[in-house]
Structure formats: structure tokens, C-alpha cells
Design a protein around this motif. Sequence first.
Motif, mmCIF file in Angstrom:
data_model
loop_
_atom_site.group_PDB
_atom_site.id
_atom_site.type_symbol
_atom_site.label_atom_id
_atom_site.label_comp_id
_atom_site.label_asym_id
_atom_site.label_seq_id
_atom_site.Cartn_x
_atom_site.Cartn_y
_atom_site.Cartn_z
ATOM 1 N N PHE A 126 0.817 -1.218 0.000
ATOM 2 C CA PHE A 126 0.000 0.000 0.000
ATOM 3 C C PHE A 126 0.852 1.269 0.000
ATOM 4 C CE2 PHE A 126 -2.625 -3.028 2.719
ATOM 5 C CZ PHE A 126 -3.186 -3.618 1.604
ATOM 6 N N ALA A 127 2.163 1.097 -0.210
ATOM 7 C CA ALA A 127 3.075 2.236 -0.065
ATOM 8 C C ALA A 127 2.762 3.366 -1.037
ATOM 9 C CB ALA A 127 4.514 1.773 -0.249
ATOM 10 N N ALA A 128 2.241 3.010 -2.214
ATOM 11 C CA ALA A 128 2.033 4.040 -3.236
ATOM 12 C C ALA A 128 0.633 4.655 -3.169
ATOM 13 C CB ALA A 128 2.270 3.446 -4.620
ATOM 14 N N LEU A 129 -0.180 4.236 -2.188
ATOM 15 C CA LEU A 129 -1.569 4.715 -2.140
ATOM 16 C C LEU A 129 -1.704 5.915 -1.202
ATOM 17 C CD1 LEU A 129 -3.382 1.288 -1.842
ATOM 18 C CD2 LEU A 129 -2.982 2.639 -3.908
ATOM 19 N N ASP A 130 -2.741 6.710 -1.421
ATOM 20 C CA ASP A 130 -2.995 7.812 -0.505
ATOM 21 C C ASP A 130 -3.529 7.265 0.815
ATOM 22 O OD1 ASP A 130 -6.180 8.199 -0.435
ATOM 23 O OD2 ASP A 130 -5.525 7.554 -2.425
ATOM 24 N N GLU A 131 -3.466 8.088 1.862
ATOM 25 C CA GLU A 131 -3.727 7.599 3.211
ATOM 26 C C GLU A 131 -5.152 7.086 3.398
ATOM 27 O OE1 GLU A 131 -1.429 8.982 6.838
ATOM 28 O OE2 GLU A 131 -3.227 10.210 6.858
ATOM 29 N N ILE A 132 -6.090 7.778 2.813
ATOM 30 C CA ILE A 132 -7.491 7.375 2.984
ATOM 31 C C ILE A 132 -7.715 5.992 2.380
ATOM 32 C CG2 ILE A 132 -9.876 7.961 2.374
ATOM 33 C CD1 ILE A 132 -8.903 10.919 2.302
ATOM 34 N N THR A 133 -7.193 5.802 1.171
ATOM 35 C CA THR A 133 -7.319 4.506 0.511
ATOM 36 C C THR A 133 -6.571 3.433 1.300
ATOM 37 O OG1 THR A 133 -7.291 5.712 -1.565
ATOM 38 C CG2 THR A 133 -7.063 3.334 -1.699
ATOM 39 N N ARG A 134 -5.406 3.818 1.829
ATOM 40 C CA ARG A 134 -4.603 2.848 2.577
ATOM 41 C C ARG A 134 -5.347 2.363 3.827
ATOM 42 N NH1 ARG A 134 0.649 4.627 4.999
ATOM 43 N NH2 ARG A 134 0.465 6.159 3.323
ATOM 44 N N PHE A 135 -5.955 3.288 4.558
ATOM 45 C CA PHE A 135 -6.709 2.896 5.757
ATOM 46 C C PHE A 135 -7.807 1.907 5.401
ATOM 47 C CE2 PHE A 135 -5.841 6.868 8.594
ATOM 48 C CZ PHE A 135 -4.526 6.470 8.694
ATOM 49 N N LYS A 136 -8.502 2.229 4.311
ATOM 50 C CA LYS A 136 -9.617 1.379 3.883
ATOM 51 C C LYS A 136 -9.106 -0.030 3.548
ATOM 52 C CE LYS A 136 -14.001 1.241 2.539
ATOM 53 N NZ LYS A 136 -13.989 -0.183 2.827
ATOM 54 N N LEU A 137 -8.005 -0.074 2.834
ATOM 55 C CA LEU A 137 -7.461 -1.369 2.438
ATOM 56 C C LEU A 137 -6.915 -2.129 3.642
ATOM 57 C CD1 LEU A 137 -5.940 -0.465 -0.992
ATOM 58 C CD2 LEU A 137 -7.373 -2.431 -0.549
ATOM 59 N N ASN A 138 -6.313 -1.396 4.605
ATOM 60 C CA ASN A 138 -5.862 -2.033 5.846
ATOM 61 C C ASN A 138 -7.025 -2.734 6.539
ATOM 62 O OD1 ASN A 138 -3.329 0.401 6.921
ATOM 63 N ND2 ASN A 138 -3.237 -1.296 5.506
ATOM 64 N N ASN A 139 -8.138 -2.008 6.685
ATOM 65 C CA ASN A 139 -9.315 -2.588 7.337
ATOM 66 C C ASN A 139 -9.803 -3.833 6.601
ATOM 67 O OD1 ASN A 139 -9.146 -0.420 9.013
ATOM 68 N ND2 ASN A 139 -10.932 0.654 8.182
#
Lengths: 283, 258
Positions: free
Chosen positions: B160-173
Motif C-alpha cells: 500500500f506504499a504508493a496509495l494515498d492515506e485514505i485509501t490505505r486505511f480502507k485497504l488495511n481494514n
Amino acid sequence: MTAVENPVVALDPEEARRLRNARLERIGRWLLPLIIMALAIFLWDRICVWNGIPQYILPRPGVVLKTLVNDAGLLFGSLLVTLKITFLGLALAVIGGVGLAVLFTQSKWVEMSFFPFAVVLQVTPIVAIFPLINIYVDNQTAKLLLCAWIVAFFPILSNTTLGLNSVDRNLLDLFRLNGATRWQELWHLRLPAAMPYFLGGLKIAGGLSLIGAVVAEFVAGASGQSSGLASRIIEAGYRLNAPRLFAALILISLTGIVIFLVLSLVSHLALRRWHESALKQER
Amino acid sequence: MSDGAPLLVMNNVGKTFSNGVTALDGVNLTIREGDFVSLLGPSGCGKSTALRLIAGLSMPTTGRLEWRKAVGDDCVGFVFQEPTLLPWASVFDNVWLPLRLRGVSRKEAAPVVGELLERVHLSGFENAVPRELSGGMKMRVSIARGLVTKPRVLLMDEPFAALDEITRFKLNNDLLELWQDERFTVVFVTHSVFESVFLSNRIVVMAARPGRVHDEIAIDAAYPRDDSFRTSPDYAALCRQASDVLVEAINSTRGAAA
């Protein structure tokens, strides 16, 4: 207020100018070459008239067109002969070029060993090789085909080799991780990835194949055995029949243009969904 | 969570490349079944090399890497830093690919692929090609592809290193949710302290030059973790702890270099 009520969005002057320019550019792309071409033909005609140039030196455009119509049977018959060589040569170039490229990617050693030979074949002028081919090959069609093939296969070979080798390393790892066989790697990964490169090579090879066929006919035609467009040109040259010479020349050029356009269209259709080259630019 | 049976044991593993660079030196690491392990460290600490060794994409120079369970071909799924999709193939075909390479027909694969696409919230995008998707959606396709063979271990290399933070949080969840439902094991390479604390039950902090394991931190916070965990004092404390260890690891490198 009007911007809210009006369904058409009001544009600021900068955007309006940009839109106008884009529109003009679209029209100009077609119109400008046509206007220049018409102008050139008109000038050609005027120069003939003003200087009283005799028809056997420089025929007027109208005469060339008339010849094209009057000699249509002869010329188009010859065009068909040339086209046959061109397309067979191109087909063989595709088979040979892609086949060799696939062989090259299967082993670095094969590529190292044989690529120089392909280069030698490419850089030696076909006109210089032809006398040899003339000695070794008896069949007239086979001679011409060999020439067209030699000229056309190299861009396909070098482009396809480049394409087959420029596969994303991570995708190669992914295939290895999933236990893909060499064949699967080639079929599902390398060949599709090489497609844009191959199509680029094909566009060049299409024109080259025509040139190869015509050049071969020229050299072979000197001995009076050929019946393609080139031999019509030589014949017309001997007889100082300049109108027919021009007519044949125009046919060759048109053929080249059509081949290029068709191959460009094929390329666009094949790549339009995924490759950058075929995508419209978005702002 | 970390009391599962050992799945993979790395015993004094080292990797030296032919150009003389030692990427890993004396790494001892045990991955347990059901673990969500993060490899956290500065760039150049060999975390990606470790992942490639586990995947079998590369061979260790020294030491041993032992799988404790009889695991077959399908034991490992890999998610790269880039989505790494076939640009000419549809979403369905991209997810189907690992199965296709194993000889599974489109028809046989359809239910599995369909279900996975639903799990990563991509139903209805089966026929889209990658360029029509956003960065986050491409990554979801990549995750679905990594899971389609039902691997025992999912290896993720800074996905997820290349993603913006909002998208990253969503993908983490979403990744955590998938992990809790399917019970696979994850080895997750990252350089983000916050991400590693949020996701993992164990963080392996690595140091660079040569790449080695500096320390391990257990993250005892209970699962399921969601956005409320992200704002909890526990989370902040754990992040501080992990940060301190990471700084230690970085300083130890500086000391070694001086």
C-alpha cells in the motif's frame, strides 16, 4: 445566474480558446494536406503549360489521370502481381520474424549467436544481393519473395525481440511463483506484452515489403521476366511513355499509403483497450 | 494469536549477492500459523530480500529456511508493491491467472474468482481492464489474485506504499477482515510504523547494512481492530514503542557504519 440556468456550462476565455483551437486542429489535420496537395497539382499543371513542356518529359496531371483510366487493365493487372509478392513477403516476414524472436527469447545463447546474422542481412543492400539470388533461385516468384522477405523481416524480428524481453520483472516472478511452464509464460505473458512492439514493427515492415517487391522486380525486370508494376515503369521509361510512368508511380505510392493506413488501423484496434499509444489523452 | 504451530523457521539465514552486497546476515525468524507478521525497517535492511527468500524466488547463501508443514505448490501467494497486473487482461482474467496456470478452466474458476472479487468489493468490475481502475482498486485485484489459490501464507511487499492515506486505511481494514475470516498467515513488509502496528500481532524490526533482525515486538491488542483502534490511546502507545525500537535499529546501523 445564467451559468446555473443554462445547461451548457459557461466557459472562461482560456477554456473557450482551447476548445476552439482543438476544433480547428481537428479540421486542419485533414484539410491542410489536401489543400497543399491540390495546390501542388495545380502548380504542376501550370508549370507544364507555361513552359510548354512536352508530354514525354513531364505530362500534365490530367493526362496522367486519363492514362490511369485508359491503361487500367494493364496497370491494375501489374499491381495485383506486385501486391501478391508484397503480401506473401510480409506474411513470411511475420512468420519468420516472430518465430525467430520467440526462439531468441527462449535462450540468450541462441540470440547471441544468430542476431548478428540478421543484422548482416539487414544492412546489406538488397540490390547488391539480388544478382546472387538470381543465380541460385530459378523460380521467378520465389526470387521476388525472398527479396521482399529479407527487407521486411528485420523490423519485425528486432521489435518483437525487444517486446518479448521487456516484460515486467515482477510479472515474470509471479509466473514463476505459480509454476508456469515456458509455454505458458510465452503465451500468457510474453506474446501479449510484445504485441505493441510487434505491431510497430509490422507497420514499418508493410512499407518495406512493398519496396522490397518493387526493387526486386526492377532488378529482375531488367531481364524482362517480370510483370509487376516495376516492369511497367521500366517499359514505359524505355518508350518515353511518361504518362504511364507517372500513373504506375502513383499506384505504387497509393498502395504504400493504403498498406500503412490498414496496418495502423489494425494496431489501433488491437491495442485500444489497454495500451498507452492507442489511448486518447485526458486532461 | 502467535501461539500457532511454527510454519516456517529461518535459521541463521544470510544472502550475499554476486556483486558482494550482503543483503541479509544471520536472520533467525519463526513464522507461526495464523500470524500477521510485519517486517519493519529502513530501506536497505533486506526486508524485501527476506520476502523473496520465503517465496522461493531466491536462494539463501547461508543458513536454512525450513517449512514445518508439508506444504505443496499452492502454499504461497505474493502481492507486489505495484499492482503488477496484466494490462491487457480483464479483472476477472487477472484474478483467474494463478488458477489458469494450474490448468483450471474459466468455468471452474468462476465461482472462486467471483466470491473473491466480492470479498475485495470489486463485484461488477469483472470485465474492466486495469487502466480503467483507480490505484486502490488495482491493489484489490492484486490481493484477490494473491488469495485465489487459497495459499497458506500471503507475502506482501509494501503493497500500500504508493496509495494515498485514505485509501490505505480502507485497504488495511479490508485486509484485516479477510485475514480474520480466512485464517491464512501474512508476512507484510512495510516501512510504516503506524501500518505495522495497526495490522500485525508481531512486528519484526530490521536494521540495515547488513540486513538483520534487530528486535521483535508483540502487539497484544485484540482483534478485530477497526477505525476506533486507530484513535485509541493503546494504539498511540504501541506506535511510540515501535517507533523507539525502529530508531534504535536505525542508530545501530549508524554506529556500525562509523
